[in-house]
Design an enzyme around this catalytic site. Structure first.
Site, PDB file in Angstrom:
ATOM      1  CG  ASP A 130       4.931   6.408  -3.658  1.00 42.13           C
ATOM      2  OD1 ASP A 130       5.385   5.940  -2.602  1.00 42.13           O
ATOM      3  OD2 ASP A 130       4.200   5.750  -4.436  1.00 42.13           O
ATOM      4  CB  SER A 131       6.212   8.066   1.890  1.00 41.17           C
ATOM      5  OG  SER A 131       7.582   8.344   1.689  1.00 41.17           O
TER       6      SER A 131
ATOM      7  CG  ASP B 214       8.845   5.127  -4.449  1.00 38.44           C
ATOM      8  OD1 ASP B 214       9.448   4.065  -4.660  1.00 38.44           O
ATOM      9  OD2 ASP B 214       8.330   5.426  -3.351  1.00 38.44           O
TER      10      ASP B 214
ATOM     11  CE  LYS C 171      10.669   2.227  -2.676  1.00 37.82           C
ATOM     12  NZ  LYS C 171       9.207   2.097  -2.738  1.00 37.82           N
TER      13      LYS C 171
ATOM     14  CD  GLU D  93       4.286   0.712  -3.714  1.00 36.78           C
ATOM     15  OE1 GLU D  93       3.123   0.254  -3.780  1.00 36.78           O
ATOM     16  OE2 GLU D  93       4.578   1.718  -3.053  1.00 36.78           O
TER      17      GLU D  93
ATOM     18  CD  GLU E  55       5.822  -0.446   3.349  1.00 36.48           C
ATOM     19  OE1 GLU E  55       6.276  -0.129   2.235  1.00 36.48           O
ATOM     20  OE2 GLU E  55       5.096   0.306   4.037  1.00 36.48           O
TER      21      GLU E  55
END
Ligand code: KIV
EC number: 2.1.2.11
Length: 288
Positions: A45-46, A84, A114, A116, A183
């Site tokens: 999602d960057s 993401d 993925k 978070e 991260e």
């Protein structure tokens, strides 16, 4: 051409073969990173920051993720493509999370997703794994929580937060995650986590002792992004400068009427020309 699967990555960890993961957000970048040998492509999602111009990942929607993942999976034939789950989605009900992951896998052809977070989303993680969704966990700095954290800060620096991160890593492993992105943590902590869990640990800003590394495509190639660059990023090429040079030459040649040249144009046959212009018209107009 053998496709990369969760078994491939597990074997790579066992055999201490480093895993190379990088983000991609569209068809050509997916083809390029695959041809260059990446094992895993992350549709991160960057993309909100490096492709869509937002100042964080928070505005990125599931529709954005599906759109970009579709393009990436069309370009990747061998590499594993992970997408993401965007902001808040992993915190919704189990049904909602399953639906979102289902869309990324069925509509966009992602291999897995993925998420978070750790304990706070462990039920959702388990539900996904039970339903057959390959889950990559993401701990340490969680960019979707940037507003709560007050910035993109290194995590796990003091003893209690370091111990907490080790416990969280064990929990996501127990929940069935097949890999963990870690991260922005000190490398000693990353090494300990790598040694204490059996799933691959893929680091970004987590030092040298992870089972693999991940970076953002645009950071590696220096495309956009201004002058700020996190200290853990290594720039491998200045593609931004190459693009500018190329476009600058194009603009100059258009303005200088050097492009298009004779070899870039097509011509009418003499008969059609005769028919259209009755001969001589082109000469009068100064075309010939
Ligand atoms: O969104 C992303 O690109 C990521 C990587 C930085 C790991 O989550």
């Amino acid at each position: 051409m053998k496709k990369v699967t969760i078994r491939t990555l597990a074997k790579m960890k066992r055999e201490q073969t480093p895993i190379a993961m990088i983000t991609a957000y569209d068809y050509p970048s997916a083809m390029l990173v695959e041809e260059a040998g990446a094992d895993v492509i992350l549709v991160g999602d960057s993309l909100g920051m490096v492709v869509l111009g937002y100042d964080s990942t928070i505005p990125v929607t599931l529709a954005d993720m599906i759109h970009h993942t579709k393009a990436v999976t069309r370009g990747a034939k061998r590499a594993m493509v992970i997408a993401d789950l965007p902001f808040l989605v992993a915190h919704l009900s189990r049904d909602e999370v399953l639906k979102a992951a289902g869309r990324l896998m069925q509509e966009a052809n992602a291999y897995g997703v993925k998420l978070e977070g750790g304990s706070e989303i462990i039920d959702q993680m388990q539900a996904l794994v039970q339903a057959g969704v390959p889950v990559m966990a993401h701990l340490g700095l969680q960019p979707q929580s940037v507003n709560k954290l007050g910035g993109y800060l290194i995590q796990g620096k003091d003893p209690s937060s370091a111990l907490h991160l080790i416990e969280e890593a064990k929990k996501v492993e127990a929940a069935g995650a097949f890999a963990l992105v870690l991260e922005c943590v000190p490398e000693e902590l990353a090494r300990q986590i790598r040694d204490e869990i059996s799933i691959p640990v893929i680091g970004i800003g987590a030092g040298r002792y992870c089972d693999g590394q991940v970076l953002v495509f645009h950071d590696v190639l220096q495309i956009g992004g201004g002058d700020f660059q996190p200290s853990f990023v290594k720039r491998y090429a200045d593609v931004g400068e190459l693009i500018k040079q190329g476009i600058r030459s194009y603009v100059e040649e258009v303005k200088g009427q050097q492009f298009p040249a004779e070899k870039h144009v097509s011509h009418l046959s003499p008969e059609t020309e005769q028919h259209l212009y009755g001969g001589g018209q082109k000469e009068k107009e100064g075309i010939l």
